[in-house]
Write a protein that holds these residues in place. Structure first.
Motif, mmCIF file in Angstrom:
data_model
loop_
_atom_site.group_PDB
_atom_site.id
_atom_site.type_symbol
_atom_site.label_atom_id
_atom_site.label_comp_id
_atom_site.label_asym_id
_atom_site.label_seq_id
_atom_site.Cartn_x
_atom_site.Cartn_y
_atom_site.Cartn_z
ATOM 1 N N VAL A 22 -30.565 -27.398 -63.203
ATOM 2 C CA VAL A 22 -30.362 -26.404 -64.032
ATOM 3 C C VAL A 22 -28.496 -25.830 -64.160
ATOM 4 N N GLY A 23 -29.228 -25.261 -65.141
ATOM 5 C CA GLY A 23 -26.894 -24.827 -65.770
ATOM 6 C C GLY A 23 -27.118 -23.749 -66.564
ATOM 7 N N LEU A 32 -20.123 -14.733 -71.004
ATOM 8 C CA LEU A 32 -19.516 -14.311 -69.437
ATOM 9 C C LEU A 32 -18.193 -13.948 -69.549
ATOM 10 N N GLY A 33 -17.583 -14.699 -70.353
ATOM 11 C CA GLY A 33 -15.993 -14.478 -69.750
ATOM 12 C C GLY A 33 -15.680 -15.377 -68.929
ATOM 13 N N ASP A 34 -14.166 -15.811 -67.794
ATOM 14 C CA ASP A 34 -14.414 -16.047 -67.435
ATOM 15 C C ASP A 34 -14.617 -15.820 -65.846
ATOM 16 N N VAL A 35 -15.720 -17.001 -65.725
ATOM 17 C CA VAL A 35 -16.480 -17.158 -64.618
ATOM 18 C C VAL A 35 -15.438 -17.280 -62.792
ATOM 19 N N VAL A 36 -15.323 -16.402 -62.018
ATOM 20 C CA VAL A 36 -14.994 -16.033 -60.408
ATOM 21 C C VAL A 36 -15.619 -16.294 -59.935
ATOM 22 N N TYR A 37 -17.468 -16.319 -59.355
ATOM 23 C CA TYR A 37 -17.613 -16.755 -58.512
ATOM 24 C C TYR A 37 -19.672 -17.484 -59.038
ATOM 25 N N VAL A 38 -19.885 -17.973 -58.102
ATOM 26 C CA VAL A 38 -21.385 -18.050 -58.308
ATOM 27 C C VAL A 38 -22.058 -18.238 -56.883
ATOM 28 N N GLU A 39 -22.711 -17.739 -57.290
ATOM 29 C CA GLU A 39 -23.883 -17.579 -55.795
ATOM 30 C C GLU A 39 -25.236 -18.598 -56.054
ATOM 31 N N LEU A 40 -25.050 -19.634 -55.312
ATOM 32 C CA LEU A 40 -26.123 -20.523 -55.408
ATOM 33 C C LEU A 40 -27.225 -19.868 -54.690
ATOM 34 N N PRO A 41 -28.061 -20.337 -54.960
ATOM 35 C CA PRO A 41 -30.199 -20.573 -54.048
ATOM 36 C C PRO A 41 -29.613 -21.623 -52.806
ATOM 37 N N GLU A 42 -30.175 -21.074 -51.526
ATOM 38 C CA GLU A 42 -30.895 -22.541 -50.543
ATOM 39 C C GLU A 42 -31.435 -23.631 -50.907
ATOM 40 N N VAL A 43 -31.416 -24.408 -51.101
ATOM 41 C CA VAL A 43 -32.058 -25.734 -50.532
ATOM 42 C C VAL A 43 -33.451 -25.829 -49.938
ATOM 43 N N GLY A 44 -34.360 -26.059 -50.375
ATOM 44 C CA GLY A 44 -35.562 -26.043 -49.724
ATOM 45 C C GLY A 44 -36.031 -24.612 -50.371
ATOM 46 N N ARG A 45 -35.787 -23.876 -51.536
ATOM 47 C CA ARG A 45 -36.499 -22.993 -51.272
ATOM 48 C C ARG A 45 -36.969 -22.494 -52.872
ATOM 49 N N GLU A 85 -14.364 -21.855 -62.170
ATOM 50 C CA GLU A 85 -14.558 -21.402 -63.364
ATOM 51 C C GLU A 85 -14.744 -23.682 -63.551
ATOM 52 N N GLN A 86 -15.892 -24.278 -63.331
ATOM 53 C CA GLN A 86 -16.350 -25.827 -63.873
ATOM 54 C C GLN A 86 -17.621 -24.337 -64.706
ATOM 55 N N VAL A 87 -17.762 -23.708 -64.749
ATOM 56 C CA VAL A 87 -19.106 -23.718 -65.306
ATOM 57 C C VAL A 87 -18.864 -23.034 -67.262
ATOM 58 N N ASN A 88 -17.086 -23.145 -67.295
ATOM 59 C CA ASN A 88 -16.551 -22.457 -68.211
ATOM 60 C C ASN A 88 -16.329 -23.723 -68.846
ATOM 61 N N GLY A 89 -15.451 -24.416 -68.203
ATOM 62 C CA GLY A 89 -15.041 -25.985 -68.262
ATOM 63 C C GLY A 89 -15.935 -26.697 -69.391
ATOM 64 N N GLU A 90 -17.518 -26.841 -68.213
ATOM 65 C CA GLU A 90 -18.101 -27.917 -68.622
ATOM 66 C C GLU A 90 -19.394 -27.821 -68.291
ATOM 67 N N PRO A 91 -20.342 -26.400 -68.998
ATOM 68 C CA PRO A 91 -21.615 -25.702 -68.553
ATOM 69 C C PRO A 91 -22.322 -27.144 -68.539
ATOM 70 N N TYR A 92 -22.619 -27.939 -69.117
ATOM 71 C CA TYR A 92 -23.255 -29.089 -69.220
ATOM 72 C C TYR A 92 -23.144 -30.227 -68.729
ATOM 73 N N GLY A 93 -22.320 -30.204 -67.944
ATOM 74 C CA GLY A 93 -21.879 -31.562 -66.862
ATOM 75 C C GLY A 93 -21.162 -31.034 -65.548
ATOM 76 N N ASP A 94 -20.118 -30.866 -65.224
ATOM 77 C CA ASP A 94 -19.446 -30.623 -64.011
ATOM 78 C C ASP A 94 -19.745 -28.987 -63.543
ATOM 79 N N GLY A 95 -19.955 -28.352 -64.237
ATOM 80 C CA GLY A 95 -20.600 -26.559 -64.571
ATOM 81 C C GLY A 95 -21.836 -26.365 -63.659
ATOM 82 N N TRP A 96 -23.077 -27.516 -63.077
ATOM 83 C CA TRP A 96 -23.976 -27.227 -63.163
ATOM 84 C C TRP A 96 -24.167 -26.171 -62.072
ATOM 85 N N LEU A 97 -25.693 -25.714 -62.216
ATOM 86 C CA LEU A 97 -25.817 -24.858 -60.605
ATOM 87 C C LEU A 97 -27.067 -25.776 -59.608
#
Length: 120
Positions: A22-23, A32-45, A85-97
């Motif tokens: 998912v991304g 959004l513009g320049d992404v500066v922080y991503v809060e990710l969910p916990e594994v197992g949730r 910033e990978q979310v901006n640069g590669e939203p379908y690649g390295d910027g996955w969430l």
């Protein structure tokens, strides 16, 4: 606007790959513009389709990220902690969430053509 045809898209701009990855869409990261922080969910949730599972913060705003499917979080993109910033640069690649073990897709997912028509 880059909209890969092999993904499914939620109206809230998340994408879902067949393997459960998912991304956010190119359209969403651009808004959004320049992404500066991503809060990710916990594994197992356990999550339900449409549930808030993450937050992406940019220089402009913070945006909730909703799960496009129900299932269990099995992986998160730890690299975003030091390189959001990978979310901006590669939203379908390295910027996955995160990655889900999908039990059921959300009912409102669109193919690329429908997503482009809704956001074109």
């Amino acid at each position: 606007m880059n909209i890969p045809s092999d993904l499914k898209y939620a109206a809230s701009h998340e994408w879902l790959k067949d393997d459960g990855t998912v991304g956010i869409s190119d359209f969403a990261q651009d808004q959004l513009g320049d992404v500066v922080y991503v809060e990710l969910p916990e594994v197992g949730r356990e999550v339900k389709a449409g549930e808030t599972v993450a937050v992406v913060e940019s220089v402009k705003t913070a945006s909730d990220i909703y799960s496009p499917a129900s299932g269990t979080i099995v992986a998160v993109n730890e690299a975003l902690g030091s390189a959001p910033e990978q979310v901006n640069g590669e939203p379908y690649g390295d910027g996955w969430l995160f990655k889900l073990d999908v039990t059921e897709e959300g009912g409102d997912l669109m193919d690329a053509a429908a997503y482009e028509a809704a956001n074109g």
